[in-house]
Design an enzyme around this catalytic site. Structure first.
Site, mmCIF file in Angstrom:
data_model
loop_
_atom_site.group_PDB
_atom_site.id
_atom_site.type_symbol
_atom_site.label_atom_id
_atom_site.label_comp_id
_atom_site.label_asym_id
_atom_site.label_seq_id
_atom_site.Cartn_x
_atom_site.Cartn_y
_atom_site.Cartn_z
ATOM 1 N NE ARG A 79 -16.537 2.282 2.749
ATOM 2 C CZ ARG A 79 -15.981 1.343 1.989
ATOM 3 N NH1 ARG A 79 -15.413 1.671 0.845
ATOM 4 N NH2 ARG A 79 -15.978 0.086 2.364
ATOM 5 C CE LYS B 219 -18.393 -6.607 -6.679
ATOM 6 N NZ LYS B 219 -18.189 -7.121 -5.357
ATOM 7 C CG LEU C 162 -14.852 -9.433 0.346
ATOM 8 C CD1 LEU C 162 -15.271 -8.380 1.344
ATOM 9 C CD2 LEU C 162 -13.416 -9.834 0.620
ATOM 10 C CB THR D 201 -16.135 -3.408 -8.232
ATOM 11 O OG1 THR D 201 -16.231 -4.461 -7.276
ATOM 12 C CG2 THR D 201 -17.411 -3.334 -9.050
ATOM 13 C CD GLU E 21 -17.774 -3.361 4.424
ATOM 14 O OE1 GLU E 21 -18.140 -2.907 5.511
ATOM 15 O OE2 GLU E 21 -17.380 -2.648 3.489
ATOM 16 C CG ASP F 172 -2.190 0.766 1.015
ATOM 17 O OD1 ASP F 172 -3.269 0.154 1.001
ATOM 18 O OD2 ASP F 172 -2.122 2.010 0.820
ATOM 19 C CB CYS G 48 -20.195 -2.582 -2.489
ATOM 20 S SG CYS G 48 -18.518 -2.992 -2.030
ATOM 21 C CE LYS H 209 -22.299 -6.102 5.852
ATOM 22 N NZ LYS H 209 -22.329 -7.152 4.856
HETATM 23 C C1 UDX Z 1 -22.221 -6.222 -0.994
HETATM 24 C C2 UDX Z 1 -22.425 -7.560 -1.733
HETATM 25 O O1 UDX Z 1 -23.311 -8.392 -0.962
HETATM 26 C C3 UDX Z 1 -21.101 -8.247 -1.931
HETATM 27 O O2 UDX Z 1 -21.276 -9.454 -2.670
HETATM 28 C C4 UDX Z 1 -20.164 -7.315 -2.677
HETATM 29 O O3 UDX Z 1 -18.892 -7.911 -2.821
HETATM 30 C C5 UDX Z 1 -20.030 -5.984 -1.948
HETATM 31 O O4 UDX Z 1 -21.319 -5.422 -1.734
HETATM 32 P P1 UDX Z 1 -21.795 -5.501 1.553
HETATM 33 O O5 UDX Z 1 -21.705 -4.087 1.068
HETATM 34 O O6 UDX Z 1 -20.785 -5.993 2.538
HETATM 35 O O7 UDX Z 1 -21.709 -6.521 0.305
HETATM 36 O O8 UDX Z 1 -23.215 -5.655 2.224
HETATM 37 P P2 UDX Z 1 -24.537 -6.540 2.047
HETATM 38 O O9 UDX Z 1 -24.582 -7.567 3.107
HETATM 39 O O10 UDX Z 1 -24.738 -6.970 0.657
HETATM 40 O O11 UDX Z 1 -25.630 -5.433 2.422
HETATM 41 C C6 UDX Z 1 -25.732 -4.222 1.665
HETATM 42 C C7 UDX Z 1 -26.764 -3.301 2.248
HETATM 43 O O12 UDX Z 1 -28.069 -3.806 1.988
HETATM 44 C C8 UDX Z 1 -26.689 -3.071 3.747
HETATM 45 O O13 UDX Z 1 -26.871 -1.690 4.000
HETATM 46 C C9 UDX Z 1 -27.835 -3.880 4.296
HETATM 47 O O14 UDX Z 1 -28.332 -3.345 5.493
HETATM 48 C C10 UDX Z 1 -28.857 -3.761 3.163
HETATM 49 N N1 UDX Z 1 -29.833 -4.863 3.111
HETATM 50 C C11 UDX Z 1 -29.405 -6.142 2.892
HETATM 51 C C12 UDX Z 1 -31.182 -4.600 3.247
HETATM 52 O O15 UDX Z 1 -31.596 -3.443 3.424
HETATM 53 N N2 UDX Z 1 -32.074 -5.624 3.167
HETATM 54 C C13 UDX Z 1 -31.689 -6.906 2.972
HETATM 55 O O16 UDX Z 1 -32.557 -7.783 2.913
HETATM 56 C C14 UDX Z 1 -30.311 -7.176 2.818
#
Ligand code: UDX
Length: 440
Positions: free
Chosen positions: A335, A209, A154, A122, A156, A30, A265, A328
């Site tokens: 973010r 993706k 992945l 991505t 988080e 990095d 993301c 979450k």
């Molecule tokens: C996401 C994708 O799932 C992952 O595959 C990609 O690599 C990166 O983006 P992440 O950002 O870690 O991962 O969170 P994710 O668990 O997907 O949740 C995204 C958001 O959706 C969160 O704010 C969560 O609270 C919200 N969410 C999720 C809902 O509001 N309702 C749901 O039923 C599921």
């Protein structure tokens, strides 16, 4: 195998530690000197369950090290993973590729022997092909340096499991090259466990993706649109989600209605996807994502309206407890956090907002320094006129209403994630309000 991982953010740091765990020799790289110093000391600069232990274990057994030197990395690695960020560009929807380009432009001129560069970030479709050409121009080893695209899915909070036991491995590569064989070796344990290993052209791999993220965002906004309709007719979106979720073709996952999606993301990825489709002349195909984005952003203002109504029509001078700041649970990432967005809006409407989150307090303070932060649920709820649950941490889901008896001023709770046991709160004498459900 000896490999370097460029970028030690969420994706890169997790990938580096997991590759070492699989038995590879890994060098994390990095340009951020402070971040590298922390990682060398065995400290993860963000919260991810299990990652600190994994990092420390692999530093101690000598398989994982960190550097800021590209020369050292180019000398060390036969494979170079690229895991830097691709944030939304300032002022428009497109992805900013400056970090990706910086890695390629610095690394490629140092590659004097055969190597594989495997992109994980991505990126907008078309990026890999352009980077492959650039690598050919810049690398002294020329055609002996190959480029593959190996997108990362992945989540988080589940980053280690998603990396070590992915549900699929996607490889974008030029036909006839060595990339597929090398990546099969790197991911041998997952491949042996039967993980689908899908090889395709660059463009399709890049699209896998972004289209996966677009689908997930659409699913969440779909159920939140149903929540809006439920609110209009006095229905219950949680019962509706359960009922449609039993249909295997639909499935119950990602149908949790509430404050919607945030994080580093989904929001930026759907916007970058729309921008790229526009550049390619296929913008009509993705105009629905604009609606997905709007539905999602509307949930935040709807939450403020619901809380205002439950507080007697005005937030002015009201004490508001906000439980949750991370986008979450099991993450300290704020973010584009819906929770913090709502907290900020409520403060702007004159409320005295006190925020508590089990892990995201430091990050939240940096983004919204003017909000008040409490050190525990009960402190945040002292004399509260209303309590809002905006991130579904287990600590909040399991909260005993009686613990807040005598702490709050008014027993009013707004459930922004439909994550609480509503009858329990109602039986304890609380007014319970939630998005997509009628008042009880
Ligand atoms: C996401 C994708 O799932 C992952 O595959 C990609 O690599 C990166 O983006 P992440 O950002 O870690 O991962 O969170 P994710 O668990 O997907 O949740 C995204 C958001 O959706 C969160 O704010 C969560 O609270 C919200 N969410 C999720 C809902 O509001 N309702 C749901 O039923 C599921």
């Amino acid at each position: 195998m000896r490999m370097a991982v460029f970028g030690t953010g969420y994706l890169g740091a997790t990938h580096a530690a997991c590759m070492a765990e699989l038995g590879h020799e890994v060098l994390g790289v990095d340009v951020d000197v402070k971040k590298i110093a922390r990682l060398r000391a065995g400290e993860v600069p963000f919260y991810e369950p299990g990652l600190t232990e994994l990092l420390q274990r692999n530093i101690e057994n000598g398989r994982l090290a960190f550097t800021t030197s590209y020369e050292e990395a180019a000398e060390f690695g036969d494979v170079h993973f690229l895991g830097v960020g691709t944030p939304q560009r300032r002022g428009d929807y497109g992805a900013d590729l400056k970090y990706v380009h910086a890695v390629i432009d610095t690394l490629a001129p140092l590659l004097t022997r055969p190597a594989l560069i495997a992109g994980k970030s991505t990126v907008p479709v078309g990026t890999a092909a352009a980077l492959a050409d650039r690598v050919q121009q810049l690398a002294p080893a020329g055609a002996d340096v190959e480029l593959a695209w190996n997108p990362e899915f992945l989540r988080e909070g589940f980053a280690i499991k998603d990396t070590l036991e992915p549900d699929r491995i996607v490889i974008g590569a030029r036909p006839g090259g060595r990339a597929e064989g090398i990546l099969r070796d790197i991911y041998a344990s997952a491949v042996q466990a039967g993980t689908p290993f899908l090889v395709m052209d660059y463009a399709t791999a890049e699209l896998v993706k972004v289209s996966a993220n677009a689908f997930l965002a659409t699913k969440i906004s779909f159920i939140n649109a149903m929540a809006e309709v439920c609110e209009a007719v006095g229905g219950d979106v949680t019962l509706l989600a359960d009922a449609i979720g039993y249909d295997n073709r639909i499935g119950r996952k990602f149908l949790n209605a509430g404050l919607g999606f945030g994080g580093g993301c989904l929001p930026k990825d759907i916007r970058a996807f729309m921008a790229r489709a526009g550049e390619l002349g296929a913008d009509q195909a993705l105009t629905f994502l604009r609606e997905v984005d709007s539905i999602n952003m509307r949930r935040r203002s709807r939450m403020v309206e619901l809380a205002t109504a439950a507080s007697g029509g005005s937030l002015l001078g009201k004490n508001i407890a906000v439980l949750g700041a991370a986008f979450k649970p099991d993450s300290d990432d704020v973010r584009d956090s819906p929770a913090l967005n709502v907290a900020g809006q409520m403060q702007l409407k004159g409320g005295n907002v006190s925020v508590y989150d089990p892990k995201a307090m430091d990050n939240a303070r940096k983004v919204f320094p003017t909000l008040e932060y409490a050190d525990a649920v009960t402190t945040a709820c002292e004399n509260a006129d209303i309590v809002l649950v905006l991130t579904e941490w287990r600590e909040f889901r399991d909260l005993d209403p009686d613990v807040l008896d005598g702490v709050v001023r008014n027993k009013v709770i707004a459930d922004g994630r439909n994550c609480l046991n509503a009858p329990k709160w109602v039986q304890a004498g609380w007014r319970y309000r939630a998005l997509g459900r009628s008042a009880s």
